[in-house]
Design a protein around this motif. Structure first.
Motif, PDB file in Angstrom:
ATOM      1  N   ARG A   1      -5.376   2.754   8.237  1.00 20.20           N
ATOM      2  CA  ARG A   1      -6.107   1.795   7.404  1.00 20.20           C
ATOM      3  C   ARG A   1      -5.392   1.574   6.070  1.00 20.20           C
ATOM      4  O   ARG A   1      -5.355   0.447   5.554  1.00 20.20           O
ATOM      5  CB  ARG A   1      -7.539   2.280   7.160  1.00 20.20           C
ATOM      6  N   SER A   2      -4.789   2.610   5.523  1.00 20.52           N
ATOM      7  CA  SER A   2      -4.038   2.445   4.270  1.00 20.52           C
ATOM      8  C   SER A   2      -2.884   1.461   4.462  1.00 20.52           C
ATOM      9  O   SER A   2      -2.618   0.617   3.595  1.00 20.52           O
ATOM     10  CB  SER A   2      -3.496   3.796   3.797  1.00 20.52           C
ATOM     11  N   LEU A   3      -2.197   1.566   5.599  1.00 19.90           N
ATOM     12  CA  LEU A   3      -1.086   0.654   5.867  1.00 19.90           C
ATOM     13  C   LEU A   3      -1.582  -0.777   6.034  1.00 19.90           C
ATOM     14  O   LEU A   3      -0.949  -1.735   5.545  1.00 19.90           O
ATOM     15  CB  LEU A   3      -0.329   1.109   7.101  1.00 19.90           C
ATOM     16  N   ALA A   4      -2.726  -0.942   6.721  1.00 19.18           N
ATOM     17  CA  ALA A   4      -3.276  -2.284   6.899  1.00 19.18           C
ATOM     18  C   ALA A   4      -3.702  -2.879   5.562  1.00 19.18           C
ATOM     19  O   ALA A   4      -3.436  -4.058   5.274  1.00 19.18           O
ATOM     20  CB  ALA A   4      -4.458  -2.231   7.864  1.00 19.18           C
ATOM     21  N   LEU A   5      -4.335  -2.078   4.718  1.00 19.77           N
ATOM     22  CA  LEU A   5      -4.743  -2.573   3.398  1.00 19.77           C
ATOM     23  C   LEU A   5      -3.539  -2.876   2.526  1.00 19.77           C
ATOM     24  O   LEU A   5      -3.547  -3.835   1.738  1.00 19.77           O
ATOM     25  CB  LEU A   5      -5.647  -1.532   2.722  1.00 19.77           C
ATOM     26  N   GLN A   6      -2.490  -2.083   2.662  1.00 19.48           N
ATOM     27  CA  GLN A   6      -1.267  -2.347   1.899  1.00 19.48           C
ATOM     28  C   GLN A   6      -0.672  -3.696   2.281  1.00 19.48           C
ATOM     29  O   GLN A   6      -0.243  -4.471   1.413  1.00 19.48           O
ATOM     30  CB  GLN A   6      -0.258  -1.235   2.144  1.00 19.48           C
ATOM     31  N   ARG A   7      -0.651  -3.986   3.586  1.00 19.18           N
ATOM     32  CA  ARG A   7      -0.119  -5.281   4.029  1.00 19.18           C
ATOM     33  C   ARG A   7      -0.936  -6.438   3.445  1.00 19.18           C
ATOM     34  O   ARG A   7      -0.392  -7.505   3.151  1.00 19.18           O
ATOM     35  CB  ARG A   7      -0.125  -5.341   5.560  1.00 19.18           C
ATOM     36  N   ASP A   8      -2.248  -6.200   3.269  1.00 21.16           N
ATOM     37  CA  ASP A   8      -3.114  -7.247   2.710  1.00 21.16           C
ATOM     38  C   ASP A   8      -3.195  -7.206   1.185  1.00 21.16           C
ATOM     39  O   ASP A   8      -3.954  -7.981   0.588  1.00 21.16           O
ATOM     40  CB  ASP A   8      -4.545  -7.098   3.280  1.00 21.16           C
TER      41      ASP A   8
END
Length: 331
Positions: free
Chosen positions: A131-138
């Motif tokens: 989830r951290s990686l997904a939020l970083q992309r966004d």
């Protein structure tokens, strides 16, 4: 009894899938190598070969072209099959198991890498890394609380070197680890004790060989014994799991998540629902494949070939009845 090449330099058939093992040509001494990319070439290479190296351990070519005529006892008949993998299910078919041919595997190459992979998956889930990686992309800043792994219960199915390496690393971060093997031993629970261990398991790690006893071991019934918070990590073999029933449990929230490195069908079909699940980590059968792993596989085979040529005991001889290298075997 040691298996050996006899009085002549050995002839080695290599099922390589079109990719030559690195450095093998330079390391085998006087041995004659016959490379085969697939079944048709292997059928030509096997007659008269003393040894078969299944470098392409995902292939069913050996099963497809096997003939009892090549597995005899005289000169020029196959004496030994070595697979460049820890699991032997691709080559452990009835005709080979019934033959006098010795079977060895690549036990010892993958232990630490696979243990590190499992630890990484456990920590990734606990610390919400996907989830951290997904939020970083966004470009989204969203504070969350994560889990600790210390004190959590890990049940590791598979008490060989890989299972022990996994248990050691999970124990090093404070997890309470229980090993499960074919039969009870010091520090190891018997396989038939597994149902009683599942209800308080936080992480179930599958690192067992694929045998008739373990095939389909994780199904709706055993999943139902796990708490909803539990996560599954499979680095063993895909058919250890009834995949559709696991997918249903993950989709419904019956299980918290899964890290899957192996699958019933590989590559995993593009239409599998597992791809789209946020609580699933998918990797393409790579948990033991670290930089230099192919060189280590070659070194192990070359060492065993020298033993074979010299009439000495081979390393990693597979117990054909059990389907894996027994504890205490030469390795």
């Amino acid at each position: 009894m040691p298996v050996s090449a006899g009085q002549h330099p050995p002839t080695v058939a290599v099922l390589d899938g079109g990719e030559h093992p690195p450095g093998l040509d330079d390391l085998v001494g006087d041995a004659c190598l016959r490379f085969a990319a697939g079944p048709a070439e292997l059928a030509d290479a096997l007659p008269g070969s003393d040894v078969l190296l299944t470098w392409d351990f995902t292939s069913d070519a050996v099963r497809e072209v096997w003939s009892d005529a090549i597995a005899g006892t005289g000169p020029g008949t196959l004496r030994w099959v070595h697979t460049a993998s820890a699991g032997v299910d691709r080559v452990a078919f009835p005709a080979l198991l019934a033959s006098p041919v010795t079977l060895t595997n690549s036990r010892g190459v993958f232990d630490e890498p696979m243990a590190e992979f499992v630890l990484g998956a456990v920590l990734a889930f606990a610390k919400d890394t996907p989830r951290s990686l997904a939020l970083q992309r966004d470009r989204t800043w969203r504070h969350r609380e994560t889990e600790t792994v210390a004190g959590k219960v890990a049940t590791v199915v598979g008490s060989g070197p890989i299972g022990h390496a996994i248990a050691r690393l999970l124990g090093a971060v404070g997890m309470r680890v229980r090993l499960v093997g074919r039969r009870a031993a010091e520090g190891v629970h018997a396989f038939d004790e597994l149902p009683g261990l599942l209800p308080d398991t936080d992480v179930l790690v599958l690192a067992a060989p694929l045998t008739e006893a373990t095939r389909g071991m994780l199904h709706s019934g055993t999943i139902g014994l796990l708490p909803r918070r539990a996560r599954v990590v499979n680095v063993g073999r895909g058919p250890l799991v009834v995949q559709d029933e696991l997918a249903d449990a993950l989709a419904s929230g019956r299980l918290a998540g899964a890290a899957l490195d192996v699958f019933e069908v590989e590559p995993l079909p593009a239409d599998s629902p597992l791809w789209a699940m946020e609580n699933v980590l998918i990797s393409p059968h790579m948990s033991g494949d670290v930089v230099g792993w192919k060189d280590m596989l070659v070194e192990l085979f070359v060492d065993n070939l020298a033993r074979f040529t010299g009439g000495r005991e081979l390393r990693n001889v597979v117990d054909k009845e059990r389907g894996y290298v027994s504890a205490g075997a030469n390795s």
